[in-house]
Structures are given as C-alpha cells and as structure tokens.
Motif scaffolding. Sequence first.
Motif, PDB file in Angstrom:
ATOM      1  N   SER A  45       1.624  -6.004 -37.868  1.00  0.00           N
ATOM      2  CA  SER A  45       3.037  -6.238 -37.524  1.00  0.00           C
ATOM      3  C   SER A  45       3.832  -6.103 -38.810  1.00  0.00           C
ATOM      4  O   SER A  45       3.721  -6.943 -39.699  1.00  0.00           O
ATOM      5  CB  SER A  45       3.208  -7.644 -36.944  1.00  0.00           C
ATOM      6  N   ASP A 115       2.533 -12.142 -35.615  1.00  0.00           N
ATOM      7  CA  ASP A 115       3.787 -11.471 -35.957  1.00  0.00           C
ATOM      8  C   ASP A 115       4.653 -12.482 -36.702  1.00  0.00           C
ATOM      9  O   ASP A 115       4.336 -13.687 -36.741  1.00  0.00           O
ATOM     10  CB  ASP A 115       4.502 -10.948 -34.702  1.00  0.00           C
ATOM     11  N   ASP A 164      -1.424 -12.035 -28.657  1.00  0.00           N
ATOM     12  CA  ASP A 164      -0.573 -10.949 -29.163  1.00  0.00           C
ATOM     13  C   ASP A 164       0.920 -11.248 -29.082  1.00  0.00           C
ATOM     14  O   ASP A 164       1.707 -10.459 -28.513  1.00  0.00           O
ATOM     15  CB  ASP A 164      -0.893  -9.634 -28.425  1.00  0.00           C
ATOM     16  N   THR A 166       4.709 -11.195 -30.149  1.00  0.00           N
ATOM     17  CA  THR A 166       5.578 -10.409 -31.026  1.00  0.00           C
ATOM     18  C   THR A 166       6.980 -10.951 -30.863  1.00  0.00           C
ATOM     19  O   THR A 166       7.422 -11.244 -29.749  1.00  0.00           O
ATOM     20  CB  THR A 166       5.485  -8.899 -30.733  1.00  0.00           C
ATOM     21  N   TRP A 254       4.997  -4.773 -28.463  1.00  0.00           N
ATOM     22  CA  TRP A 254       5.942  -4.670 -29.591  1.00  0.00           C
ATOM     23  C   TRP A 254       7.295  -4.283 -29.033  1.00  0.00           C
ATOM     24  O   TRP A 254       7.368  -3.519 -28.058  1.00  0.00           O
ATOM     25  CB  TRP A 254       5.463  -3.621 -30.602  1.00  0.00           C
ATOM     26  N   SER A 304       2.834  -1.530 -34.737  1.00  0.00           N
ATOM     27  CA  SER A 304       4.233  -1.965 -34.798  1.00  0.00           C
ATOM     28  C   SER A 304       5.064  -0.744 -35.163  1.00  0.00           C
ATOM     29  O   SER A 304       4.544   0.227 -35.729  1.00  0.00           O
ATOM     30  CB  SER A 304       4.438  -3.102 -35.798  1.00  0.00           C
TER      31      SER A 304
END
Length: 350
Positions: A45, A115, A164, A166, A254, A304
């Motif tokens: 990220s 992230d 995960d 983001t 993302w 990313s």
Amino acid sequence: MQRVFTILTLVALTSFSLTALGQTSAGKTPVSQPLVSHMYTADPSAHVFNGKIYIYPSHDIDAKDVKEDDEGGHFAMRDYHVLSMDKIGGPVKDNGVALDIKDIPWAGRQLWAPDATVKNGIYYLYFPVKDKEDIFRIGVATSKSPTGPFKAEPEPIKGSYSIDPTVFQDSDGKAYLYFGGIWGGQLQRWDNNKYNPKGALKQKDEVAYLPRIARLSADMKSFAEPVRDVQILDKNGKPFLEKDNDKRFFEAAWLHKYKGKYYFSYSTGDTHNLCYAIGDNPYGPFTYQGVVLKPVLGWTNHHSIVQVGSKWYLFYHDTQLSGKTHLRNVKVAELTYNPDGTIRPVEAYN
Ligand code: FUB
C-alpha cells in the motif's frame, strides 16, 4: 484461499533458478525488479506523504513451524516494516519494525495486508490480524511518524471483520475503510455483519460475495455507520456470480480517484487477476472495466495505485526472488490511462 497452492508452489519451485536470474519459466522477463531483497515483502500500500513515497507492505516470513493449509495459515507474518523512497527508481529505505504482533494486545496470529493514512499530523495504520479466537478483525495503530513505531489500540475496530483494509480520504475530508477477502480471509463467515462460523463459499450460480465499506468517524479509529456492501456491477448493471471468478471480487481492495471518478480495484483471487471498476462516489456502485494486471508469479495478486508527481504507479508483488507463494517481493511499474479514463493494463513481464 490456497487450494491450488501446492501445485503452483511446485511449478514456482521448478522455475526458481530462472526467476532468480530475472526470467520466468515461460522465458519471460520481469519488467520491474523487487524494491528490496533483504526481506520478503508483499501487499504494497503506497502513499505520498509530504512529498515522499511510503510503502506499507506485509512482511512475509518462512515460518517453518507452520503448516501450509487451504486457509493460508502459512502466511504467518508477525510484524510490519515501512519502506520509503524519495522518488520512483531511487534508493529504498527499510525503516525497521513499525509494529510487532506482540504489541497488539488482542492479536492471535497472521498480520496480513495493511494500509495507512494521515490526518492532522497523526498517521493511522490499519491492519488485519486474527484475534485470539482465530477470527480476522481489523485494528488501527497510530504514530506521529509515517514510519512508526505505531501504537495499537487495545481493541480491534468495533464491527470490523475479515482482511485487507484500505483507507481512502476524499477531498471533502470524509474517510472510508474498505475491506474483505473470501476463503482464508473469512468474508464468507459474515452475513449482514453477523458472524456465522459455518459460512460457506458461494455456489457457482449464486451472486458473488462483495467487499465491504464503512465511513470512519472523525477519530479515524471507529466506524461512523454500519458496514455495507460495495456493489460491483457488470456493464449491464448486473452483479457478478461466483462462476464469474475471473472478474468477481475475492480480496485486496484499493480505492483511488482519477479526474473526479472513483476507481475500485481488487484481486479475483483464484483466477489471480487485478481488476477495476469505476463509480461516481466512494460507495459505488462501481461498474466493471477490465484487468489492471494479469496473474503474476505466485498465487496472490495485490496492489495499490498512487499518483507520484504527474505520473501514476502500480505497486504490486510477485515471487521472483523466492519462487514460493508465501515469500513475495514488492515492485512498482508506471500505470497509464486512456483518454476515456480507462486504465491501460500493466504488463509485469515481457
Ligand atoms: O498477505 C496475505 C494475504 O495474501 C493478503 O491479505 C491477501 O490480499 C493476499 O495477498
């Protein structure tokens, strides 16, 4: 997430000598080299903070005491390191341990893809880790420096689950957390935000699982609203079915904004594509557009997309250095757009 890992790992191992030389078993040459080679890194990220590039990757390790399983148990990461660089192509610095699993009071095992963002001079690191009941939750840790060390909050974000995370901050100051990953990421165990340990993968003709979103509170440490689905639709406005597994969401969300549009990108997991969809606001719906990156060496595909100066870049990973699916290395390649705003697919090998 890893039923085919064994076969792919064997394939990857036989190609090790070639990949170490920078060539794949198909005789292809990677267009980018690993950003660091003294440790294994994945799930990059990337962000630009105060004109400098920071990468928040997973730190892959070869945990020999952990057996490979279908749930990705061998992805047994225990800490995070932040990488930094002044410019693309310049030297990459490893800033040391930014957060260790032993300093997360509620953590059990497996620190997966993180992230980060900044607000009012405080840096927020969002991370998934299994709690002591072996359920993935999302935590947040803070620091006054983009490279840490980060201090974890004593509890996971209330109402968070799966993997995960983001984080996206819009131009109006509102911040959103996207998250979710099926199979080893446990998203299938969550129905209407309620935990069901027996939650199963979808049948091939069922509507596929969707990623999740919640707006963050002003403190950036809690959800300001109930978690909801992120709709990804095909060009006819229809949701994908599980059998559309070369396009449907699996993991690795993302969100970036380009020319006023919202681009939601993700991995299709078992078909190993990175795909993207475009919407008019952070919640979507997002309309599927195509593939950003075709399968890379290894099983996972994660990324990313970030603007650095006037150019855009795709940060991603493959297994060039190790030939092993759980020991990855992060990379970067330029990403360009067509005049209509669609993304030109990135070629990782030529
Ligand atoms: O790094 C562990 C997991 O592998 C990530 O959470 C997934 O996105 C996949 O890259």
